[in-house]
Design an enzyme around this catalytic site. Structure first.
Site, short mmCIF file in Angstrom:
data_model
loop_
_atom_site.label_atom_id
_atom_site.label_comp_id
_atom_site.label_asym_id
_atom_site.label_seq_id
_atom_site.Cartn_x
_atom_site.Cartn_y
_atom_site.Cartn_z
N SER A 82 0.83 -1.21 0.00
CA SER A 82 0.00 0.00 0.00
C SER A 82 0.86 1.26 0.00
CB SER A 82 -0.92 -0.03 1.23
OG SER A 82 -0.18 -0.37 2.38
N ASN B 124 -0.38 7.51 1.04
CA ASN B 124 -1.44 8.51 1.19
C ASN B 124 -2.72 7.99 1.84
OD1 ASN B 124 -2.07 7.03 -1.11
ND2 ASN B 124 -2.93 8.78 -2.21
N TYR B 125 -2.92 6.67 1.83
CA TYR B 125 -4.05 6.05 2.54
C TYR B 125 -3.52 4.79 3.21
CZ TYR B 125 -7.91 8.74 0.37
OH TYR B 125 -8.80 9.71 -0.02
N GLU C 261 -2.92 -0.57 -8.99
CA GLU C 261 -3.57 0.74 -9.02
C GLU C 261 -2.47 1.77 -8.95
OE1 GLU C 261 -6.60 1.13 -9.71
OE2 GLU C 261 -7.56 -0.75 -9.18
N CYS D 240 -4.46 9.79 -5.80
CA CYS D 240 -4.35 9.33 -7.19
C CYS D 240 -5.48 9.91 -8.02
CB CYS D 240 -4.37 7.81 -7.25
SG CYS D 240 -5.86 7.09 -6.57
N THR D 241 -6.65 10.10 -7.41
CA THR D 241 -7.83 10.57 -8.14
C THR D 241 -8.01 12.09 -8.07
OG1 THR D 241 -9.04 10.11 -6.14
CG2 THR D 241 -9.21 8.46 -7.89
N ARG E 176 -12.57 7.85 -5.89
CA ARG E 176 -12.62 6.38 -5.92
C ARG E 176 -13.97 5.84 -5.47
NH1 ARG E 176 -9.92 2.95 -1.69
NH2 ARG E 176 -9.14 4.97 -1.04
#
Ligand code: NAP
Ligand code: G3H
Length: 490
Positions: free
Chosen positions: A167, A170-171, A266, A300-301, A452
């Site tokens: 992972s 950022n999250y 991702e 990312c989004t 997301r």
């Protein structure tokens, strides 16, 4: 060595020794000699240290996952679901303290930290329920031409084995859990490699899974320098699936060396907000500002470019700028724009800004920074010659690119190496679908910012934004294989 002031009060004392967090291995916290410092991006103080594992430690962790999976895979799904529900409830009970740790570790604003934790708990519960609904199918052989015998195929789902979950910073809680929960409910065991910056928060969540009653070895963790253990773990023969979220550079590297192991990747994005002349500009401006600047653009989004038709750009800018001015800049305790995760991230953002300015971009607001806190910045008249038109800053800087018409907007959007998401703002449903059907991305949002969630929707990137699909049902499917059992009868 003198340890600088230790800032965070750890919630679970058993998961660390002195300042150094252990790894969760075979149902216990194990401690290692060498550790890496984790520095708060805001205060620059030490918030903890994380173990630096070696190849043999990685071997032990994988071996333990592999043997524990055999029993876990046989446990009834409804019993696995109970453990997941318990973990989700514990996460909510401890949210305030864990949100503080997250805030210190990655400089995410406190409100977003709390929302990450609650969203993760909802994700885990929904996954547990979805897993209980996972069913197979039965097929009749004589549906196929020429088949004379009576045959019935029972197509059932089986776990893959050991899932490696990697992972990003950022999250660290949500993007770890969104791999762990679907893998576990499907009967896999999980080896978690959290981001180094983010590992302290992720380890708290792992301890919560422990407290929820997960059997030993079903979830193990590894930490250390990626340059030392990264290639080793992704090429390990006992890894059956790799679920990676992170940069395109690292994702492509992993895909190139991991052989025949199935993957979900991702990766990065350069999500466009396309604004047409018939858009509701006030709504578009609101979405653009929150989409581009939440968590300082480190998503990312995040909206990473606005592509707007010439006839409405000036009006759109008039609406965007006051909203950017209103963004609170400073400490993650109460600001939206917070320090970037490290100096390297800040330097990269500044590099893209300088390149754009040298090539004639017009800075409308921002451009200044203090240490690694970069103020929200908007550029007009960004052109295709500028790196900012193509590269992912992962920071609070938004380029506006002017185009003549709808087809130029689509063509420019599709020239990107990335294909994660895009937005289109228009009040004309035909134009909305004209654009949506032509964009080369995993998801198109009509009159909404790129994002997301909700987490049961399919989430996939194409081109250099990734491969495979996440989203609760889709992640469970990806981490199970079909087994076909054929019965012949008279
Ligand atoms: P990163 O540098 O690629 O790191 C991601 C993870 O990979 C970290 O856990 C990292 O560990 C690990 N890693 C690095 N090199 C490795 C190797 N050789 N083998 C195995 N693991 C390795 O990305 P990041 O800076 O954390 O995150 C930002 C990037 O992620 C952005 O590009 C963003 O767009 C992308 N992202 C994409 C999505 C999506 O869903 N599409 C979501 C979030 C973020 P260390 O921390 O120890 O280096
Ligand atoms: O950083 C990438 C995350 O997957 C984005 O999630 O759109 O909910 O912020 P989000």
């Amino acid at each position: 060595m003198t340890i600088p002031k230790y800032e965070v009060i750890t919630l679970f004392e058993n998961i660390k020794k002195e300042y150094c967090y252990g790894n969760f291995l075979n149902g216990e916290w194990a401690f290692f000699d060498k550790c890496l410092d984790i520095i708060d991006p805001t205060s620059k103080k030490l918030v903890g240290r994380i173990s630096q594992m070696k190849h043999e430690d990685v071997d032990n962790a994988i071996e333990s996952c592999s043997s524990a999976q055999k029993e876990w895979g046989k446990m009834p799904t409804n019993e696995r679901a109970k453990i997941l529900h318990k973990a989700a409830n514990l996460l909510v009970e401890n949210q305030d303290h864990i949100a503080d740790i997250l805030m210190h570790e990655i400089a995410k604003d406190k409100k977003s930290c709390l929302s990450e934790i609650n969203r993760t708990a909802d994700f885990i519960k929904f996954t547990a329920d979805e897993g209980e609904r996972t069913i197979g199918e039965a097929l009749n052989a004589d549906n196929f031409p020429g088949v004379k015998t009576n045959k019935l195929a029972f197509v059932i789902r089986e776990p893959l084995g050991v899932v490696l979950a990697i992972s990003p910073f950022n999250y660290p809680i949500n993007l770890s859990a969104s791999k762990i929960a679907p893998a576990l409910i499907a009967g896999n065991s999980v080896l978690l490699k959290p981001p180094t910056q983010g590992a302290l928060s992720a380890m708290h969540m792992v301890e919560i899974f422990n407290q929820a009653g997960l059997p030993a070895g079903v979830l193990n963790t590894i930490t250390g320098k990626s340059s030392e253990i990264g290639d080793y773990v992704v090429t390990h023969p006992k890894i059956d699936f790799i679920n990676f979220t992170g940069s395109t550079k690292v994702g492509k590297h992993i895909a190139s060396i991991s052989g025949m192991v199935p993957l979900i990747m991702e990766l990065g994005g350069k999500d466009a907000a396309i604004v047409l002349d018939d858009a509701n500009l006030e709504d578009a401006a609101n979405d653009i500002v929150s989409g581009a600047f939440s968590y300082s653009g480190q998503r990312c989004t995040a909206i990473k470019r606005v592509i707007a038709v010439d006839s409405i750009v000036d009006k759109l800018i008039e609406l965007i700028l006051p909203k950017v001015k209103e963004l609170k800049v400073g400490n993650p305790k109460d600001s939206t724009i917070t320090p970037l995760v490290n100096d390297k991230a800040k330097d990269f953002v500044l590099e893209l800004m300088h390149d754009a300015e040298e090539k004639g971009a017009v800075r409308l607001i921002g451009g200044n920074y203090e240490d690694n806190l970069v103020y929200p910045t908007v550029y007009d008249k960004v052109t295709e010659e500028m790196r900012l038109a193509w590269e992912e800053p992962f920071g609070p800087v938004l380029p506006i690119i002017r185009v003549n018409n709808i087809d130029d907007a689509i063509s420019l959007a599709n020239k990107s190496q990335y294909g994660l998401q895009s937005s289109v703002f228009t009040m004309n449903i035909n134009n909305a679908f004209y654009v949506a059907k032509r964009l080369e991305v995993g998801t198109v949002h009509i009159n909404n910012k790129t994002e997301r969630g909700p987490d049961h929707f399919p989430f996939s990137g194409i081109k250099n934004s990734g491969m495979g699909t996440q989203g609760i049902k889709y992640s469970i499917e990806a981490m199970t294989r079909r087994k076909n059992i054929v019965l012949e009868y008279n």
